[in-house]
Design a protein around this motif. Structure first.
Motif, mmCIF file in Angstrom:
data_model
loop_
_atom_site.group_PDB
_atom_site.id
_atom_site.type_symbol
_atom_site.label_atom_id
_atom_site.label_comp_id
_atom_site.label_asym_id
_atom_site.label_seq_id
_atom_site.Cartn_x
_atom_site.Cartn_y
_atom_site.Cartn_z
ATOM 1 N N ASP A 5 14.451 -25.274 -34.931
ATOM 2 C CA ASP A 5 14.388 -25.489 -33.392
ATOM 3 C C ASP A 5 13.270 -26.160 -32.415
ATOM 4 O OD1 ASP A 5 13.938 -23.826 -31.018
ATOM 5 O OD2 ASP A 5 12.710 -22.295 -31.556
ATOM 6 N N CYS A 6 14.472 -27.381 -32.258
ATOM 7 C CA CYS A 6 14.012 -28.322 -31.663
ATOM 8 C C CYS A 6 13.005 -28.103 -30.078
ATOM 9 C CB CYS A 6 14.361 -29.993 -31.955
ATOM 10 S SG CYS A 6 13.390 -31.020 -30.975
ATOM 11 N N THR A 68 3.584 -24.676 -41.292
ATOM 12 C CA THR A 68 4.215 -24.879 -42.581
ATOM 13 C C THR A 68 3.717 -23.055 -43.852
ATOM 14 O OG1 THR A 68 1.579 -24.976 -43.976
ATOM 15 C CG2 THR A 68 3.283 -26.893 -43.382
ATOM 16 N N LEU A 69 3.025 -22.267 -42.991
ATOM 17 C CA LEU A 69 3.259 -21.496 -43.619
ATOM 18 C C LEU A 69 4.272 -19.787 -42.865
ATOM 19 C CD1 LEU A 69 1.433 -19.156 -45.265
ATOM 20 C CD2 LEU A 69 0.633 -18.391 -43.059
ATOM 21 N N THR A 70 4.930 -20.262 -41.199
ATOM 22 C CA THR A 70 6.059 -19.678 -40.861
ATOM 23 C C THR A 70 6.775 -20.068 -40.985
ATOM 24 O OG1 THR A 70 5.086 -20.120 -38.403
ATOM 25 C CG2 THR A 70 4.162 -18.173 -39.842
ATOM 26 N N ASP A 71 7.298 -21.561 -41.191
ATOM 27 C CA ASP A 71 7.924 -22.651 -40.942
ATOM 28 C C ASP A 71 8.736 -22.695 -39.955
ATOM 29 O OD1 ASP A 71 9.858 -24.633 -41.985
ATOM 30 O OD2 ASP A 71 11.243 -23.523 -42.912
ATOM 31 N N ARG A 72 7.741 -21.923 -38.498
ATOM 32 C CA ARG A 72 8.027 -22.536 -37.086
ATOM 33 C C ARG A 72 7.900 -23.440 -36.363
ATOM 34 N NH1 ARG A 72 8.847 -16.775 -35.077
ATOM 35 N NH2 ARG A 72 10.404 -17.708 -33.809
ATOM 36 N N VAL A 73 8.779 -24.186 -35.411
ATOM 37 C CA VAL A 73 7.874 -25.453 -34.630
ATOM 38 C C VAL A 73 7.259 -25.150 -33.820
ATOM 39 C CG1 VAL A 73 8.991 -27.527 -33.018
ATOM 40 C CG2 VAL A 73 10.194 -27.132 -35.872
ATOM 41 N N THR A 74 6.509 -25.096 -33.424
ATOM 42 C CA THR A 74 5.730 -24.501 -31.992
ATOM 43 C C THR A 74 5.508 -25.831 -31.134
ATOM 44 O OG1 THR A 74 3.453 -25.652 -33.908
ATOM 45 C CG2 THR A 74 3.796 -23.531 -33.961
ATOM 46 N N GLY A 75 5.910 -27.142 -30.932
ATOM 47 C CA GLY A 75 6.058 -27.748 -29.957
ATOM 48 C C GLY A 75 6.283 -29.425 -30.494
ATOM 49 N N HIS A 76 6.097 -29.805 -29.468
ATOM 50 C CA HIS A 76 6.411 -31.947 -29.991
ATOM 51 C C HIS A 76 5.180 -32.747 -29.139
ATOM 52 C CE1 HIS A 76 7.876 -31.724 -26.078
ATOM 53 N NE2 HIS A 76 7.863 -33.587 -26.531
ATOM 54 N N ILE A 77 5.262 -34.150 -29.839
ATOM 55 C CA ILE A 77 4.448 -34.732 -29.568
ATOM 56 C C ILE A 77 4.852 -36.380 -29.282
ATOM 57 C CG2 ILE A 77 2.085 -36.465 -29.886
ATOM 58 C CD1 ILE A 77 1.297 -34.228 -32.171
ATOM 59 N N ASP A 78 4.885 -36.342 -27.882
ATOM 60 C CA ASP A 78 5.478 -37.936 -27.604
ATOM 61 C C ASP A 78 4.918 -38.582 -28.189
ATOM 62 O OD1 ASP A 78 5.648 -40.395 -25.442
ATOM 63 O OD2 ASP A 78 6.956 -39.516 -25.495
ATOM 64 N N ILE A 79 6.242 -39.712 -29.238
ATOM 65 C CA ILE A 79 5.888 -40.591 -30.697
ATOM 66 C C ILE A 79 4.616 -41.823 -29.917
ATOM 67 C CG2 ILE A 79 7.074 -42.437 -31.241
ATOM 68 C CD1 ILE A 79 9.468 -40.439 -31.434
ATOM 69 N N SER A 80 4.413 -42.393 -28.382
ATOM 70 C CA SER A 80 3.439 -42.846 -27.521
ATOM 71 C C SER A 80 2.183 -42.906 -28.245
ATOM 72 C CB SER A 80 3.975 -43.164 -26.431
ATOM 73 O OG SER A 80 3.409 -42.118 -25.431
ATOM 74 N N GLU A 81 2.334 -41.038 -28.331
ATOM 75 C CA GLU A 81 0.930 -40.536 -28.926
ATOM 76 C C GLU A 81 0.353 -41.111 -29.900
ATOM 77 O OE1 GLU A 81 -0.052 -36.590 -26.767
ATOM 78 O OE2 GLU A 81 1.620 -37.345 -25.318
ATOM 79 N N VAL A 82 1.341 -40.977 -31.647
ATOM 80 C CA VAL A 82 1.083 -41.361 -32.532
ATOM 81 C C VAL A 82 1.132 -42.496 -33.123
ATOM 82 C CG1 VAL A 82 1.311 -38.902 -32.996
ATOM 83 C CG2 VAL A 82 3.274 -40.895 -32.995
#
Length: 88
Positions: A5-6, A68-82
């Motif tokens: 779920d992206c 990693t416990l529930t294997d659910r995607v909780t959000g995303h981060i812009d690549i420029s921030e990493v």
């Protein structure tokens, strides 16, 4: 079929994605012991991780926050921030 779920492109079959690991800054100017620790050791405790995911059909990279416990995607981060700078 398992779905990822992206938050950006919605639910897609996980077979469309390549998992590329946790987002971590490598220890560039480190001794052999520090590099060994970076390569071979992980915490492994359940929790939310920042992870690299590549969507093959669109050719786009995503940094997703995944529990990693529930294997659910909780959000995303812009690549420029990493992004990090390598020493010259």
């Amino acid at each position: 079929m398992k779905l990822l779920d992206c938050p950006v492109i919605g639910s897609r079959p996980i077979s469309e994605f390549d998992y590329m690991g946790e987002v971590r800054v490598p220890p560039i100017d480190a001794d052999e012991s520090t590099w060994s620790d970076y390569v071979f050791n992980r915490n492994g405790a359940p929790g939310v991780l920042k992870e690299w995911w590549y969507h093959r059909p669109s050719g786009r990279w995503y940094v997703l926050l995944r529990d990693t416990l529930t294997d659910r995607v909780t959000g995303h981060i812009d690549i420029s921030e990493v992004q990090y700078e390598l020493p010259s």
